[in-house]
Motif scaffolding. Structure first.
Motif, PDB file in Angstrom:
ATOM      1  N   ASP A  85       0.825  -1.207   0.000  1.00  0.00           N
ATOM      2  CA  ASP A  85       0.000   0.000   0.000  1.00  0.00           C
ATOM      3  C   ASP A  85       0.862   1.261   0.000  1.00  0.00           C
ATOM      4  OD1 ASP A  85      -2.505  -1.333   0.161  1.00  0.00           O
ATOM      5  OD2 ASP A  85      -2.202  -1.648   2.301  1.00  0.00           O
ATOM      6  N   PHE A  86       1.884   1.260   0.850  1.00  0.00           N
ATOM      7  CA  PHE A  86       2.700   2.463   1.017  1.00  0.00           C
ATOM      8  C   PHE A  86       3.357   2.927  -0.288  1.00  0.00           C
ATOM      9  CE2 PHE A  86       6.901   4.339   2.064  1.00  0.00           C
ATOM     10  CZ  PHE A  86       6.446   5.553   2.537  1.00  0.00           C
ATOM     11  N   PRO A  87       4.037   2.040  -1.027  1.00  0.00           N
ATOM     12  CA  PRO A  87       4.621   2.525  -2.288  1.00  0.00           C
ATOM     13  C   PRO A  87       3.589   2.959  -3.329  1.00  0.00           C
ATOM     14  CG  PRO A  87       4.906   0.152  -2.082  1.00  0.00           C
ATOM     15  CD  PRO A  87       4.436   0.650  -0.753  1.00  0.00           C
ATOM     16  N   ALA A  88       2.330   2.517  -3.155  1.00  0.00           N
ATOM     17  CA  ALA A  88       1.287   2.946  -4.101  1.00  0.00           C
ATOM     18  C   ALA A  88       1.015   4.441  -3.950  1.00  0.00           C
ATOM     19  CB  ALA A  88       0.007   2.140  -3.892  1.00  0.00           C
ATOM     20  N   PHE A  89       0.707   4.891  -2.733  1.00  0.00           N
ATOM     21  CA  PHE A  89       0.331   6.306  -2.586  1.00  0.00           C
ATOM     22  C   PHE A  89       1.521   7.227  -2.352  1.00  0.00           C
ATOM     23  CE2 PHE A  89      -0.679   4.595   1.785  1.00  0.00           C
ATOM     24  CZ  PHE A  89       0.349   5.225   2.467  1.00  0.00           C
ATOM     25  N   ALA A  90       2.623   6.694  -1.795  1.00  0.00           N
ATOM     26  CA  ALA A  90       3.775   7.557  -1.505  1.00  0.00           C
ATOM     27  C   ALA A  90       4.507   7.988  -2.775  1.00  0.00           C
ATOM     28  CB  ALA A  90       4.740   6.860  -0.554  1.00  0.00           C
ATOM     29  N   GLY A  91       4.159   7.378  -3.883  1.00  0.00           N
ATOM     30  CA  GLY A  91       4.723   7.822  -5.149  1.00  0.00           C
ATOM     31  C   GLY A  91       4.059   9.087  -5.675  1.00  0.00           C
ATOM     32  N   TYR A  92       2.964   9.508  -5.030  1.00  0.00           N
ATOM     33  CA  TYR A  92       2.192  10.649  -5.541  1.00  0.00           C
ATOM     34  C   TYR A  92       2.023  11.784  -4.523  1.00  0.00           C
ATOM     35  CZ  TYR A  92       1.090   7.386  -9.262  1.00  0.00           C
ATOM     36  OH  TYR A  92       1.203   6.506 -10.307  1.00  0.00           O
ATOM     37  N   ILE A  93       2.010  11.478  -3.237  1.00  0.00           N
ATOM     38  CA  ILE A  93       1.867  12.512  -2.211  1.00  0.00           C
ATOM     39  C   ILE A  93       3.248  13.060  -1.868  1.00  0.00           C
ATOM     40  CG2 ILE A  93       1.060  13.001   0.143  1.00  0.00           C
ATOM     41  CD1 ILE A  93      -0.847  10.611  -0.162  1.00  0.00           C
ATOM     42  N   GLN A  94       3.347  14.367  -1.741  1.00  0.00           N
ATOM     43  CA  GLN A  94       4.633  14.995  -1.448  1.00  0.00           C
ATOM     44  C   GLN A  94       4.610  15.658  -0.077  1.00  0.00           C
ATOM     45  OE1 GLN A  94       5.892  17.642  -4.587  1.00  0.00           O
ATOM     46  NE2 GLN A  94       5.464  16.165  -6.190  1.00  0.00           N
ATOM     47  N   HIS A  95       5.816  15.932   0.433  1.00  0.00           N
ATOM     48  CA  HIS A  95       5.975  16.666   1.703  1.00  0.00           C
ATOM     49  C   HIS A  95       5.154  16.047   2.824  1.00  0.00           C
ATOM     50  CE1 HIS A  95       8.214  19.923  -0.217  1.00  0.00           C
ATOM     51  NE2 HIS A  95       7.279  19.976  -1.147  1.00  0.00           N
ATOM     52  N   TYR A  96       5.388  14.775   3.099  1.00  0.00           N
ATOM     53  CA  TYR A  96       4.568  14.084   4.083  1.00  0.00           C
ATOM     54  C   TYR A  96       5.395  13.518   5.238  1.00  0.00           C
ATOM     55  CZ  TYR A  96       6.323   9.847   1.792  1.00  0.00           C
ATOM     56  OH  TYR A  96       7.139   8.876   1.295  1.00  0.00           O
ATOM     57  N   LEU A  97       4.697  13.293   6.345  1.00  0.00           N
ATOM     58  CA  LEU A  97       5.144  12.411   7.412  1.00  0.00           C
ATOM     59  C   LEU A  97       4.102  11.307   7.523  1.00  0.00           C
ATOM     60  CD1 LEU A  97       6.256  14.869  10.270  1.00  0.00           C
ATOM     61  CD2 LEU A  97       7.728  13.633   8.666  1.00  0.00           C
ATOM     62  N   ILE A  98       4.545  10.093   7.792  1.00  0.00           N
ATOM     63  CA  ILE A  98       3.611   8.971   7.941  1.00  0.00           C
ATOM     64  C   ILE A  98       3.972   8.188   9.191  1.00  0.00           C
ATOM     65  CG2 ILE A  98       5.018   7.548   6.371  1.00  0.00           C
ATOM     66  CD1 ILE A  98       2.397   6.072   5.640  1.00  0.00           C
ATOM     67  N   LEU A  99       2.950   7.801   9.951  1.00  0.00           N
ATOM     68  CA  LEU A  99       3.156   6.982  11.136  1.00  0.00           C
ATOM     69  C   LEU A  99       3.133   5.512  10.749  1.00  0.00           C
ATOM     70  CD1 LEU A  99       0.911   8.774  13.778  1.00  0.00           C
ATOM     71  CD2 LEU A  99       3.360   9.037  13.409  1.00  0.00           C
ATOM     72  N   ALA A 100       4.088   4.753  11.293  1.00  0.00           N
ATOM     73  CA  ALA A 100       4.161   3.320  11.015  1.00  0.00           C
ATOM     74  C   ALA A 100       4.174   2.567  12.336  1.00  0.00           C
ATOM     75  CB  ALA A 100       5.412   2.995  10.206  1.00  0.00           C
ATOM     76  N   ASN A 101       3.260   1.619  12.481  1.00  0.00           N
ATOM     77  CA  ASN A 101       3.158   0.840  13.716  1.00  0.00           C
ATOM     78  C   ASN A 101       4.145  -0.328  13.693  1.00  0.00           C
ATOM     79  OD1 ASN A 101       2.205   0.082  16.221  1.00  0.00           O
ATOM     80  ND2 ASN A 101       0.549  -1.177  15.380  1.00  0.00           N
ATOM     81  N   VAL A 102       5.410   0.020  13.573  1.00  0.00           N
ATOM     82  CA  VAL A 102       6.496  -0.967  13.559  1.00  0.00           C
ATOM     83  C   VAL A 102       7.620  -0.453  14.449  1.00  0.00           C
ATOM     84  CG1 VAL A 102       5.996  -1.886  11.262  1.00  0.00           C
ATOM     85  CG2 VAL A 102       7.502   0.090  11.493  1.00  0.00           C
ATOM     86  N   ASN A 103       8.462  -1.368  14.868  1.00  0.00           N
ATOM     87  CA  ASN A 103       9.619  -0.999  15.688  1.00  0.00           C
ATOM     88  C   ASN A 103      10.881  -1.153  14.851  1.00  0.00           C
ATOM     89  OD1 ASN A 103      11.576  -0.599  17.590  1.00  0.00           O
ATOM     90  ND2 ASN A 103      10.810  -2.099  19.055  1.00  0.00           N
ATOM     91  N   LEU A 104      11.424  -0.038  14.399  1.00  0.00           N
ATOM     92  CA  LEU A 104      12.615  -0.068  13.550  1.00  0.00           C
ATOM     93  C   LEU A 104      13.903   0.199  14.335  1.00  0.00           C
ATOM     94  CD1 LEU A 104      11.229   1.915  10.474  1.00  0.00           C
ATOM     95  CD2 LEU A 104      11.459  -0.564  10.720  1.00  0.00           C
ATOM     96  N   GLY A 105      13.758   0.356  15.652  1.00  0.00           N
ATOM     97  CA  GLY A 105      14.930   0.675  16.475  1.00  0.00           C
ATOM     98  C   GLY A 105      15.997  -0.402  16.433  1.00  0.00           C
ATOM     99  N   LYS A 106      15.591  -1.654  16.129  1.00  0.00           N
ATOM    100  CA  LYS A 106      16.557  -2.759  16.090  1.00  0.00           C
ATOM    101  C   LYS A 106      17.375  -2.762  14.799  1.00  0.00           C
ATOM    102  CE  LYS A 106      13.170  -5.636  16.816  1.00  0.00           C
ATOM    103  NZ  LYS A 106      12.363  -6.882  17.023  1.00  0.00           N
TER     104      LYS A 106
END
Length: 244
Positions: A85-106
């Motif tokens: 889903d993310f690469p579908a819409f993020a290719g068209y919306i600009q200047h964004y922040l998006i929240l992701a319910n994942v833990n990337l700290g590792k």
């Protein structure tokens, strides 16, 4: 064959993304004094990789229905079925922040790359860290830029959307900003939640439809706005399910 395409899809997505981001970082460090908005610079490079992904993966065709003029300073909310889903819409919306319910700290390198393109991971964060992210979201919106939420908070399966979370609607009322609903349908047929292998190799369409914006002034409160958004997005999803 399905696992091959699934693996190929992941390799194309991450390969193109990393392949463009590494020279992008080098370019940025050399010419950063001439680049006013680093995040927008990296988002433009990432957007190119997202579009290339949907072109290069052989069994998917992304069909988009977007307005000619995209709103700025808006809260975009999307349905969520798959990592695709993310690469579908993020290719068209600009200047964004998006929240992701994942833990990337590792994964510090992954976190660095995703942070540079506007992803803010919230899973495993302390109250203080979440408060700082919330302040960043509000400042971002006040500067006329966009926020993206997955309204359900997680990926759904089947034809019915999960109950929407209140965060996007609370922010809309607090800052008096419009919400733009996005419905994506079809990606779950290829790569559903927790799947690595594609479920089908049949070439099919993936649909992305952006609905007209809704404004907080037209609703009594955030709950009424949330219920209305869920209804129109469910109605649109049902229509797209008939096509996909």
């Amino acid at each position: 064959m399905k696992c091959f395409l699934g693996t190929l899809g992941h390799l194309v997505f991450f390969g193109v993304l990393v392949g463009l981001m590494i020279p992008g970082f080098l370019f940025y460090f050399i010419f950063q004094i001439f680049i006013k908005d680093a995040q927008h610079f990296f988002q433009r490079g990432a957007a190119l990789s997202y579009r290339l992904f949907y072109i290069l993966v052989p069994c998917m065709k992304l069909k988009v229905d977007l307005p000619k003029d995209m709103l700025h300073g808006a809260i975009y909310i999307s349905t969520h079925q798959s990592i695709l889903d993310f690469p579908a819409f993020a290719g068209y919306i600009q200047h964004y922040l998006i929240l992701a319910n994942v833990n990337l700290g590792k994964y510090p390198i992954v976190e660095k790359i995703t942070h540079s393109v506007g992803v803010r991971s919230i899973k495993g964060r302390s109250i203080e860290e979440l408060s700082l992210i919330q302040k960043e979201l509000e400042a971002h919106m006040k500067s006329g830029k966009n926020i993206i939420y997955f309204a359900e908070g997680t990926r759904h399966t089947g034809d019915k959307l999960l109950p929407f979370k209140r965060g996007a609607f609370r922010l809309s009322f607090k800052l008096d900003k419009p919400i733009v609903p996005i419905v994506i349908e079809g990606v779950q047929k290829y790569l559903p939640r927790k799947a690595w292998c594609f479920r089908t190799t049949k070439r099919q369409n993936v649909y992305m439809k952006m609905l007209p914006p809704i404004y907080p002034k037209d609703f009594k409160n955030e709950l009424e706005m949330k219920h209305y958004a869920q209804k129109i997005m469910q109605d649109q999803k049902s229509k797209l399910c008939e096509l996909s």
